[in-house]
Design a protein around this motif. Sequence first.
Motif, PDB file in Angstrom:
ATOM      1  N   ASN B  28      35.060  38.357  25.452  1.00 21.97           N
ATOM      2  CA  ASN B  28      35.516  37.402  24.446  1.00 21.97           C
ATOM      3  C   ASN B  28      36.194  36.180  25.069  1.00 21.97           C
ATOM      4  O   ASN B  28      36.836  35.391  24.363  1.00 21.97           O
ATOM      5  N   HIS B  29      36.059  36.025  26.377  1.00 23.54           N
ATOM      6  CA  HIS B  29      36.660  34.878  27.034  1.00 23.54           C
ATOM      7  C   HIS B  29      35.772  33.645  26.903  1.00 23.54           C
ATOM      8  O   HIS B  29      34.552  33.741  26.757  1.00 23.54           O
ATOM      9  N   LEU B  30      36.431  32.486  26.945  1.00 24.24           N
ATOM     10  CA  LEU B  30      35.735  31.229  26.697  1.00 24.24           C
ATOM     11  C   LEU B  30      35.742  30.291  27.897  1.00 24.24           C
ATOM     12  O   LEU B  30      34.942  29.360  27.955  1.00 24.24           O
ATOM     13  N   TYR B  31      36.665  30.513  28.852  1.00 26.99           N
ATOM     14  CA  TYR B  31      36.799  29.635  30.012  1.00 26.99           C
ATOM     15  C   TYR B  31      36.423  30.423  31.264  1.00 26.99           C
ATOM     16  O   TYR B  31      36.859  31.568  31.438  1.00 26.99           O
ATOM     17  N   PHE B  32      35.649  29.778  32.101  1.00 29.88           N
ATOM     18  CA  PHE B  32      35.133  30.458  33.287  1.00 29.88           C
ATOM     19  C   PHE B  32      35.367  29.576  34.507  1.00 29.88           C
ATOM     20  O   PHE B  32      35.332  28.343  34.408  1.00 29.88           O
ATOM     21  N   TYR B  33      35.610  30.251  35.617  1.00 30.20           N
ATOM     22  CA  TYR B  33      35.994  29.536  36.837  1.00 30.20           C
ATOM     23  C   TYR B  33      35.287  30.141  38.038  1.00 30.20           C
ATOM     24  O   TYR B  33      35.008  31.342  38.065  1.00 30.20           O
ATOM     25  N   TRP B  34      35.097  29.310  39.045  1.00 30.54           N
ATOM     26  CA  TRP B  34      34.742  29.780  40.375  1.00 30.54           C
ATOM     27  C   TRP B  34      35.774  29.242  41.362  1.00 30.54           C
ATOM     28  O   TRP B  34      36.155  28.060  41.298  1.00 30.54           O
ATOM     29  N   TYR B  35      36.191  30.129  42.254  1.00 38.44           N
ATOM     30  CA  TYR B  35      37.065  29.783  43.372  1.00 38.44           C
ATOM     31  C   TYR B  35      36.402  30.312  44.634  1.00 38.44           C
ATOM     32  O   TYR B  35      35.572  31.215  44.579  1.00 38.44           O
ATOM     33  N   ARG B  36      36.816  29.776  45.783  1.00 39.89           N
ATOM     34  CA  ARG B  36      36.337  30.345  47.029  1.00 39.89           C
ATOM     35  C   ARG B  36      37.504  30.457  48.011  1.00 39.89           C
ATOM     36  O   ARG B  36      38.505  29.745  47.909  1.00 39.89           O
ATOM     37  N   GLN B  37      37.337  31.369  48.944  1.00 37.82           N
ATOM     38  CA  GLN B  37      38.349  31.548  49.987  1.00 37.82           C
ATOM     39  C   GLN B  37      37.632  31.713  51.312  1.00 37.82           C
ATOM     40  O   GLN B  37      37.025  32.764  51.576  1.00 37.82           O
ATOM     41  N   ILE B  38      37.691  30.693  52.125  1.00 41.43           N
ATOM     42  CA  ILE B  38      37.186  30.795  53.492  1.00 41.43           C
ATOM     43  C   ILE B  38      38.146  31.689  54.268  1.00 41.43           C
ATOM     44  O   ILE B  38      39.361  31.655  54.040  1.00 41.43           O
ATOM     45  N   LEU B  39      37.606  32.493  55.171  1.00 36.37           N
ATOM     46  CA  LEU B  39      38.411  33.473  55.904  1.00 36.37           C
ATOM     47  C   LEU B  39      39.633  32.825  56.546  1.00 36.37           C
ATOM     48  O   LEU B  39      39.517  31.839  57.280  1.00 36.37           O
ATOM     49  N   GLY B  40      40.787  33.381  56.209  1.00 38.70           N
ATOM     50  CA  GLY B  40      42.030  32.885  56.803  1.00 38.70           C
ATOM     51  C   GLY B  40      42.617  31.670  56.109  1.00 38.70           C
ATOM     52  O   GLY B  40      43.662  31.171  56.527  1.00 38.70           O
ATOM     53  N   GLN B  41      41.945  31.203  55.051  1.00 40.02           N
ATOM     54  CA  GLN B  41      42.439  30.019  54.359  1.00 40.02           C
ATOM     55  C   GLN B  41      42.834  30.361  52.922  1.00 40.02           C
ATOM     56  O   GLN B  41      42.716  31.497  52.492  1.00 40.02           O
ATOM     57  N   LYS B  42      43.269  29.372  52.196  1.00 38.75           N
ATOM     58  CA  LYS B  42      43.743  29.617  50.836  1.00 38.75           C
ATOM     59  C   LYS B  42      42.581  29.697  49.844  1.00 38.75           C
ATOM     60  O   LYS B  42      41.481  29.247  50.112  1.00 38.75           O
ATOM     61  N   VAL B  43      42.884  30.286  48.706  1.00 36.08           N
ATOM     62  CA  VAL B  43      41.924  30.312  47.596  1.00 36.08           C
ATOM     63  C   VAL B  43      41.847  28.900  47.019  1.00 36.08           C
ATOM     64  O   VAL B  43      42.883  28.293  46.696  1.00 36.08           O
ATOM     65  N   GLU B  44      40.614  28.383  46.896  1.00 34.99           N
ATOM     66  CA  GLU B  44      40.434  26.995  46.439  1.00 34.99           C
ATOM     67  C   GLU B  44      39.619  26.952  45.151  1.00 34.99           C
ATOM     68  O   GLU B  44      38.588  27.626  45.043  1.00 34.99           O
ATOM     69  N   PHE B  45      40.051  26.145  44.236  1.00 31.53           N
ATOM     70  CA  PHE B  45      39.336  25.935  42.979  1.00 31.53           C
ATOM     71  C   PHE B  45      38.032  25.186  43.240  1.00 31.53           C
ATOM     72  O   PHE B  45      38.001  24.197  43.987  1.00 31.53           O
ATOM     73  N   TYR B  90      33.739  34.338  47.352  1.00 32.13           N
ATOM     74  CA  TYR B  90      33.665  33.569  46.115  1.00 32.13           C
ATOM     75  C   TYR B  90      34.173  34.433  44.959  1.00 32.13           C
ATOM     76  O   TYR B  90      33.673  35.538  44.729  1.00 32.13           O
ATOM     77  N   PHE B  91      35.170  33.916  44.265  1.00 36.76           N
ATOM     78  CA  PHE B  91      35.774  34.636  43.140  1.00 36.76           C
ATOM     79  C   PHE B  91      35.401  33.954  41.832  1.00 36.76           C
ATOM     80  O   PHE B  91      35.515  32.737  41.702  1.00 36.76           O
ATOM     81  N   CYS B  92      35.027  34.762  40.879  1.00 35.31           N
ATOM     82  CA  CYS B  92      34.844  34.311  39.513  1.00 35.31           C
ATOM     83  C   CYS B  92      36.088  34.712  38.724  1.00 35.31           C
ATOM     84  O   CYS B  92      36.719  35.741  39.027  1.00 35.31           O
ATOM     85  N   ALA B  93      36.455  33.920  37.745  1.00 32.51           N
ATOM     86  CA  ALA B  93      37.579  34.258  36.878  1.00 32.51           C
ATOM     87  C   ALA B  93      37.262  33.818  35.463  1.00 32.51           C
ATOM     88  O   ALA B  93      36.437  32.911  35.250  1.00 32.51           O
ATOM     89  N   SER B  94      37.915  34.434  34.504  1.00 28.75           N
ATOM     90  CA  SER B  94      37.744  34.013  33.115  1.00 28.75           C
ATOM     91  C   SER B  94      39.073  34.110  32.385  1.00 28.75           C
ATOM     92  O   SER B  94      39.976  34.867  32.794  1.00 28.75           O
TER      93      SER B  94
END
Lengths: 111, 113
Positions: B28-45, B90-94
Motif C-alpha cells: 500500500n506504499h506510494l513512494y519508492f526509492y533507490w539508493y546505492r552504497q559503494i563498498l566502504g562509502q555512504k548510502v547515497e540517494f 543497491y537498496f530499494c525503499a518505500s
Amino acid sequence: AQRVTQPEKLLSVFKGAPVELKCNYSYSGSPELFWYVQYSRQRLQLLLRHISRESIKGFTADLNKGETSFHLKKPFAQEEDSAMYYCALRPPSGNTGKLIFGQGTTLQVKP
Amino acid sequence: EPEVTQTPSHQVTQMGQEVILRCVPISNHLYFYWYRQILGQKVEFLVSFYNNEISEKSEIFDDQFSVERPDGSNFTLKIRSTKLEDSAMYFCASSGQGRETQYFGPGTRLLVL
C-alpha cells in the motif's frame, strides 16, 4: 551543501558502558533527523527520528540545532546493540522524502 | 509484517551489459526509492518515484539509469551499460507518504567486471 558527518568509523565499548554515537549535519533549514541501524545480515531499519522524541531499545537522540548535532546515546550498552548505525537527514522542503546519510559508525559491544 | 523484497540478492555482470534490479515495495506504499552504497562509502540517494514518474533524482542518476513500475507490484532499476564504478549494493525503499518512514529492502549486490 547538505551533509551528514559521523566522525567515528568504529566505536568499541564494553557491555554496560555508556555509548554516544556522534552525528553532525550541515543544512541551512530545519531538516528532519533520523538514526537507522543495520544489524549483521539484516536490512537497514529505522531506529528513531527526532520528531518522535522517543526512546527505542534504550537509545535516545536529541536534536541540537545550535550545534547542528543529533548524537545517539544509550546509558548501558548491550552486546545485541552491536551493529552499523547511520545518521540521516531529510530536507524540510519538497515531498520526495529523500534521505541523506552519513558514512555510518560500527558499534562493537564487547562482553 | 510486510517487507520490501529485492531480487536478485547478488548479480555479476560484464562491463557494458544491461542489468535490471527488481524490487517489490510494501503493497500500500506510494513512494519508492533507490539508493546505492559503494563498498566502504555512504548510502547515497539515487531517485525517488511517485505517481508513475520520477519526483527527484540525484546527479548520480544519469542517462544510463532508468526506473519503472511496470505493473502494480514491481519497481525496477535499469542500468543500460554498466561501468566498473556501478559496482555497489543497491537498496530499494518505500514509504506510505513522501515524508513517512522509509522501509528498506535487503539490497542487491552488483559486481561489474
